[in-house]
Design an enzyme around this catalytic site. Sequence first.
Site, PDB file in Angstrom:
ATOM      1  N   LYS B  79      75.564  18.402 -34.312  1.00 55.91           N
ATOM      2  CA  LYS B  79      75.293  18.608 -32.885  1.00 55.91           C
ATOM      3  C   LYS B  79      76.096  17.597 -32.074  1.00 55.91           C
ATOM      4  O   LYS B  79      76.230  16.436 -32.483  1.00 55.91           O
ATOM      5  CB  LYS B  79      73.792  18.428 -32.618  1.00 55.91           C
ATOM      6  N   SER B 154      67.571  22.976 -27.719  1.00 56.62           N
ATOM      7  CA  SER B 154      68.920  22.689 -27.265  1.00 56.62           C
ATOM      8  C   SER B 154      69.928  22.649 -28.407  1.00 56.62           C
ATOM      9  O   SER B 154      71.120  22.638 -28.169  1.00 56.62           O
ATOM     10  CB  SER B 154      68.935  21.342 -26.540  1.00 56.62           C
ATOM     11  N   SER B 178      63.658  21.146 -29.982  1.00 59.01           N
ATOM     12  CA  SER B 178      65.066  21.543 -29.949  1.00 59.01           C
ATOM     13  C   SER B 178      65.685  21.858 -31.295  1.00 59.01           C
ATOM     14  O   SER B 178      66.799  22.363 -31.361  1.00 59.01           O
ATOM     15  CB  SER B 178      65.906  20.463 -29.261  1.00 59.01           C
TER      16      SER B 178
END
Lengths: 483, 485
Positions: B79, B154, B178
């Site tokens: 990420k 996210s 997330s």
Amino acid sequence: MLDGYEMTVGLEIHVQLDTDTKIFCGCKNEFGAEPNNHTCPICLGLPGTLPVLNEKAVEYIVKAGLALNCEINTFSKFDRKNYFYADLPKAYQISQFDLPFCEDGHVMIQLEDGADMKIGITRIHLEEDAGKLNHAGEGIASSDSSLVDYNRVGTPLIEIVSEPDIHSPEQAIAYLKKIKSILEYIGVSDCDMSQGSMRADVNISVAPKGSDKLGTRTELKNMNSFKAIEKALKYEPKRQIKVLESGGEIIQGTLTWDDEAGKTIPMRSKEEAHDYRYFPEPDLVPVILDQEWIEGIRETLPELPDARQKRYVEELGIPEYDAMVITADREMADFFEAVVEEHNDAKAISNWIMGDFSRLLNEESITIAEVKFKPADLAKMLKLMDEGTISSKIAKTVFEEMFATGKDPDTIVEEKGLKQISDTSELEKIIDQVIADNQSALEDYRGGNKNVFGFFIGQTMKATRGKANPGMVNKILREKLEG
Amino acid sequence: MELYQLTAHQLHEKLVNKEVTAREITESIYNRIEAVEEDVKAYITLTKEDALKQADKVDEKIANGEEIGPLAGIPIAIKDNMSTEGVKTTCASKILHNYKPPYDATVIKKLSAEDYIMVGKTNMDEFAMGSSNENSGFYPTANPWDLTRVPGGSSGGSAAAVAAGEAIISLGSDTGGSIRQPAAFCGVVGMKPTYGLVSRYGLVAFASSLDQIGPFSKDITDCAIALNYIAGHDEFDSTSANREVPDYTASLNKDITGMKIGVPSEYFGDGIDQEVKDAVWTAIKKLEELGAEYEEVSLPHTEYALSAYYLIAPAEASSNLARYDGVRYGLRSEEVKGLVDMYKKTRQEGFGDEVKRRIMLGTYALSSGYYDAYYKKAQKVRTLVKQDFDRAFEKYDVLISPTTPTTSFKAGAKKDPLEMYLSDICTIPINLAGIPALSMPCGLDSNGLPIGLQIMGNHFGEEKILQIAHAFEQATDFHKKRASL
């Protein structure tokens, strides 16, 4: 000077701790390096980095707290103080808000009239320092660019907050000097004000005498000289009184002290003041201190200035004032004690230390660590005086030479031929010549003007370049003049 | 079957048996990326050149007869809020569009030590704020199961990358769900470990007291393997737990007979889609068949968790994001007059709406006069939520609930931020309590979209979660279902 008014002063003293590394990372904590040479992702606050607390900094603040008679909180935590500034990389400062390490302390100060006074310490907390901005041009307003040096970012700082017990410039300076002295004694900071290791925010307010409420205060930020603080403390209350007397109101806010102009200048008002939005620092866990560990730190505390002062008065028999001056500086006191060990005349030693020694240190602006001669040399010089080998006047010359060259007093006396003339026949010869050269003065003396005696002493000393034994000169002269 | 469709443990076996090379695996991944990335948009940055070099290094080790660990030669996506030395780390924000960190996050160091292969940095909601990946400062990511839908947020890029075969494993971060919410939407396994189990050093902070890094994988075994290598104490993170890390794969095949499951009734309320409820209940019944016992339990403070979260997280975020000011790195607005103007314009241009919204919310909640009413109150609620869980775990080994109220929704469907916030309602309380939780596929809805099963454990109860999850996985086929992309 403050007719009908009383001033109240609050001091927030910032002191940089002398740890090897910074408070939250492994960067060197060192003054004077090339800009931005002591930085890493952590102290620069790069995204993703986290602080890790330097245990030495905790040890030092606890040491300071104990030396300043504080309660040590066994449960303490860090908070974030949020504000934007270019020298603050994370845009928040890790500080302490409601649970500082130390609370409820005090120090004793001595005033010039000899009275003792207790000044309360509200709290001492630990925080990180910010960086430094270097503005191109004259100042922040006129410069078209500013450069940031982040070396100082993350230097461990303690903030010592006083109670509003201080009511005069004299008290404020005595308090500051006492704090400085104690922190130097315990070795947590060099307290060098010229390098910013010690600086103070000064809050000043005035209120009618007898009033139980404090007046509106103004704050002077980042003061780093005793002289400036003293001047500001003389100026600002008068300014405030003038405003009040003319029916005005004091505006709470931050001022700066303009040393050249000798006055305070408004910086920002309360309306522009920051809302720091303090909240618990989530990246650091609370600090839990072990009572035994705290007691261990207490045991490492050296004899502090107050105790030393008391001992000097009681055991060495020197005056309280001398003891106070000498013990204010640990190096000075250590030097004094080292001489006392070699020579058993504390009062004479204290006179030299407070007199010529301090004067020369000031004139040359050097520290005791940089002094060239040894405590034993001073002791030796005093012995030469006691034995009558040198006069007190010659001793001054010897001392200055010792100070300048570091040579031992025997060598100096030898090389410069400063040995006192105590030979009666030699002195008689010289005095006869002095009298022969000054017949009119002799007549004056014999005519009843006994003041001329001093003139003959002077002439004799001049003739021997100060080396004559003053006691003997006195005796021989009197005999000869009386004829 | 293509290599990109396999799991890490399958690939490891093939590597060790010299059936494939790390280069072949890596090339398979990049070929897949070439084929589908235009539609999915899971990545912000790809690091193919370095990846192939790294693969060759692993192949050399194998050729030299050196022993390799289970993650060696495995393509993993990261990420884009984890610091990677010399590789752009943007947090999907314009304000960091050009930022290359000079250091590696601790998780990256740990994976590097295992010779993993970094595929690239994945797309996300800006600074990890969002539930749909539509808040990326660059472009949204699509759900591989239905390109018109969102992958969740996210860590949507990381979830989509694994679901689409563009990575074997990926790392995400979970502040309020997330990892788990996008794992549920994308039909993969996603785990948020106990707060403090995985170092946060190098994870660009959103809300420091809630953030935690965790893995995405195709199955439970890969999840356990990944956790083995990213967990552990880190001297650079004061909040990281100083305790021994167990071998998480060791608990996988243990019998679950007699394990006690709590089913919190608050997680099956009105807002939860019926199809989701049904699938989760079917899963619970399945676990009962396998020997576990279940009971309904109440976590009474659940209803206040969302409000508390939306005060605490923005409060911390407002402070954490203050450093992006244009002074030292990232975006700096041009044509500014003075310092304050530079701050204002840089932040105005650099941050997206959702980030600005939360900064304002957090600033307000912390400001003097409101602190007690908002931030402090929220912290008290947080304690109550935590106590709910503490009580439940005195009795139960794990708790089970849906991961999300619904399956993936259409891109652009949720315009109202409050409505969007509700999609994390089942995951948020876990972050407030700091406990671990995992999401795994447990069915498909009538649109053929994955449904997520959430398994929660007590602090450092990862082993029990993985044990139950693995038992369920072995007894069902959901983990074998792939997005038809």
